[in-house]
Write a protein that holds these residues in place. Structure first.
Motif, short mmCIF file in Angstrom:
data_model
loop_
_atom_site.label_atom_id
_atom_site.label_comp_id
_atom_site.label_asym_id
_atom_site.label_seq_id
_atom_site.Cartn_x
_atom_site.Cartn_y
_atom_site.Cartn_z
N ARG A 171 17.86 -30.71 16.60
CA ARG A 171 18.22 -29.76 15.91
C ARG A 171 19.23 -29.04 17.08
NH1 ARG A 171 15.03 -25.04 13.30
NH2 ARG A 171 14.93 -24.64 15.81
N MET A 172 20.47 -28.91 16.56
CA MET A 172 21.59 -28.07 17.64
C MET A 172 21.35 -26.48 17.13
SD MET A 172 22.69 -30.60 19.41
CE MET A 172 23.99 -29.86 20.03
N PRO A 173 21.20 -25.84 18.23
CA PRO A 173 20.87 -24.44 17.91
C PRO A 173 22.03 -23.58 17.10
CG PRO A 173 21.96 -24.58 20.00
CD PRO A 173 21.86 -26.11 19.66
N ASN A 174 21.61 -22.88 15.97
CA ASN A 174 22.37 -22.04 15.36
C ASN A 174 22.80 -20.98 16.06
OD1 ASN A 174 19.62 -22.42 13.27
ND2 ASN A 174 21.68 -23.48 12.71
N THR A 175 22.06 -20.45 17.10
CA THR A 175 22.38 -19.01 17.87
C THR A 175 22.80 -19.63 19.41
OG1 THR A 175 21.02 -18.10 16.16
CG2 THR A 175 21.80 -16.59 18.17
N PRO A 201 26.33 -23.66 11.84
CA PRO A 201 25.53 -24.05 10.77
C PRO A 201 24.61 -25.07 11.26
CG PRO A 201 27.85 -25.12 10.76
CD PRO A 201 27.71 -24.11 11.97
N TYR A 202 23.64 -25.67 10.33
CA TYR A 202 22.61 -26.49 10.46
C TYR A 202 23.30 -28.07 11.00
CZ TYR A 202 19.01 -30.10 9.35
OH TYR A 202 18.01 -30.80 9.35
N LEU A 203 23.01 -28.52 12.08
CA LEU A 203 23.26 -29.81 12.59
C LEU A 203 22.07 -30.36 13.20
CD1 LEU A 203 25.42 -32.04 12.74
CD2 LEU A 203 26.09 -31.00 14.99
#
Length: 541
Positions: A171-175, A201-203
């Motif tokens: 999961r790539m960071p949102n922040t 966004p979510y990725l």
């Protein structure tokens, strides 16, 4: 697309504050403005290895690498006093841009002696340790500890886990504006370790597998308020329901689509039992610990949770939390008079006629007052729409991506929070003379189609777990990873060397059969490695 745009803007900003450094190094100016390629060229300007380019694009780690490249660039152009890198860091690179446009730039040569004179060697070691550990933590594995007893005795308080972030897809960071190796708080400062100026966004990248029913899963706690999804506190529970399942609990037994779901082989779940002993014959805390690993303590809490497995109600009546693997032996204790599993019933009352008064008191004070999801969180008896309990719950359908539900008061209660809090919409129920109606982002609707998958998480310590029964679904964008193995385990209820749970060290969390410690094989491999290194160096000498 948003991630590409984010890194494109970072590259443009970097180009704007460094292009004259490129020109002063004899590199055509246009190369300073080509995204990604400019970072490769920047490593040449700073006289650093090309593979630093890769590190510069690892999320979160890139924050540290930007400072490292800025420091190396300043050094190469004669700005070797520490004030220059401090000002660059404090201004988010603007000071470097100031030098870019106002200073006379002449590229020199790298001097390790000068670097050591201005910056202690230990700083370099610490910084690279942060980069290396941050890269591993961001891209592959991360260490977690078990803070509460909700997964006892499968995963225990004091266990330290290695969790795979690639198992379910990275999961790539949102922040992205975060300090490496810090989750959400700077230690000892109690201030956030991140900035929310940029939210992506979510990725999720492709994974090795999907979350399966029965998996132990690490996730961000959905009800952690005021934090981005990737900065919420970490929880670990067992997935008991996947998208599209209909989950139900009957007398403590979990059913999915009306089929009973058993615990995995490597779990050791536990339930609470009403136990009455013979008059004058209580329990020995030492014996319970030695024979059954049951902790009988008073006034001991961890993270505001009572961790004692035994609650004495009267002189002879107890509530005892017993692991499944110890249940048959515990039932043979000679001082027992009566013993049966706790079963809080659904409906107006949580117990049947004939229930001992002490147990009625326990249900009333510790079970009956708990408001279960998806009731309105008003905390009053008149808000109870679903008279469910921890032992008798549902049925409840778990949303799946692309599935549609018709909107009514029942589905509104069950799915409104997911729609508003996780999917970013505003679903409103209005009650008027013509009846109820629903507005989605201000537009009238009669149904809703979900945009994400959801999961149902429960602790193996079924009567002492704050889980989906109380706060609802876990959206897919909150899933962090899959525990792989336990590398360390400490028991806070004993002293001396016994505190180390040797049988749990280097045990694999998932799989068939009983857990087996791989500590000795690991120690042998470490010894062989260091033995070989010693032999190789001695042979060279």
């Amino acid at each position: 697309m948003e991630y590409l745009l984010y890194y494109l803007l970072l590259n443009l900003y970097g180009s704007a504050i460094t292009w004259r450094f490129f020109a002063a190094a004899g590199i055509p100016t246009w190369k300073a403005f080509v995204p990604i390629y400019r970072t490769y060229i920047w490593t040449q300007v700073a006289d650093r290895p090309w593979w630093w380019t890769i590190l510069a694009y690892i999320p979160v780690v890139d924050n540290a690498m930007a400072l490292v490249l800025a420091y190396e660039t300043l050094h190469m152009f004669g700005f070797r006093q520490n004030k220059h890198i401090f000002l660059t860091a404090a201004t988010g690179g603007l000071y470097l841009g100031y030098l870019n446009y106002t200073a006379k730039l002449e590229r020199g040569t790298r001097s390790n002696d000068e670097i050591r004179r201005h910056m202690p060697l230990w700083v370099n070691h610490v910084l690279w340790a942060v980069v290396a550990a941050g890269t591993i933590r961001m891209m592959t594995f991360e260490a977690f500890n078990i803070p509460t007893s909700s997964m006892e005795k499968s995963l225990m308080v004091g266990d330290y886990l290695v969790v795979s972030k690639v198992a379910y897809g990275l999961r790539m960071p949102n922040t992205p504006l975060s300090i490496p190796l810090m989750h959400n708080v700077i230690p000892f400062a109690n201030v956030p370790s991140y900035l929310t100026w940029i939210q992506l966004p979510y990725l999720r990248l492709p994974g090795l597998a999907s979350v399966e029913r029965g998996d132990a899963v690490v996730f961000n706690f959905p009800q952690d308020p005021g934090r981005p999804a990737d900065k919420k506190d970490h929880y670990v529970k067992r997935c008991m329901g996947v998208p599209g399942d209909t989950i139900e609990v009957r007398h403590g037994q979990v059913y999915v689509d009306s089929k009973a779901i058993e615990f995995p082989e490597r779990s050791n779940a536990q339930f609470s039992y009403y136990v009455r002993t013979l008059p004058g014959q209580g329990f020995s805390a030492r014996q319970l610990k030695k024979d059954f690993d049951i902790n009988y303590v008073t006034n001991m809490t961890v993270n505001n949770q009572n961790v004692s497995d035994v609650l004495q109600i009267t002189e002879t009546e107890f509530v005892v939390t017993i692991p499944n693997e110890s249940l048959s032996d515990f039932a043979k204790m000679p001082n027992l008079d009566t013993m049966f599993v706790m079963d809080a019933l659904a409906g107006d009352t949580t117990f049947t006629a004939g229930t001992p008064e002490a147990l009625q008191w326990y249900y009333a004070n510790f079970v009956g007052g708990a408001l279960m999801f998806p009731n309105p969180m008003g905390g009053h008896s008149d808000t109870v729409v679903y008279a469910w309990t921890r032992d008798n719950y549902g049925p409840l359908w778990i949303p799946s991506k692309g599935s549609t539900v018709e909107l009514n008061y029942g589905t509104y209660l069950k799915y409104e929070h997911a729609i508003n809090a996780y999917e970013g919409h505003e679903l409103v129920r209005e009650q008027g003379p013509a009846g109820e109606r629903f507005l989605l982002d201000g537009e009238p609707v009669t149904s809703y189609t979900f945009e994400m998958d959801y999961y149902w998480m429960m602790g193996d310590n079924r009567h002492n777990s704050w889980d989906s029964r109380y706060w609802g679904f876990v959206p897919e964008d909150h899933v962090v990873g899959k525990p792989v193995f336990i590398f360390w385990s400490m028991d806070s209820f004993v002293s001396g060397l016994d505190k180390i749970r040797k049988d749990r060290l280097f045990t694999v969390v998932h799989g068939a059969g009983k857990p087996r410690s791989y500590l000795i094989p690991f120690a042998i491999l470490v010894a062989l490695y260091y033995g070989w290194e010693w032999y190789r160096k001695r042979k060279k000498a």
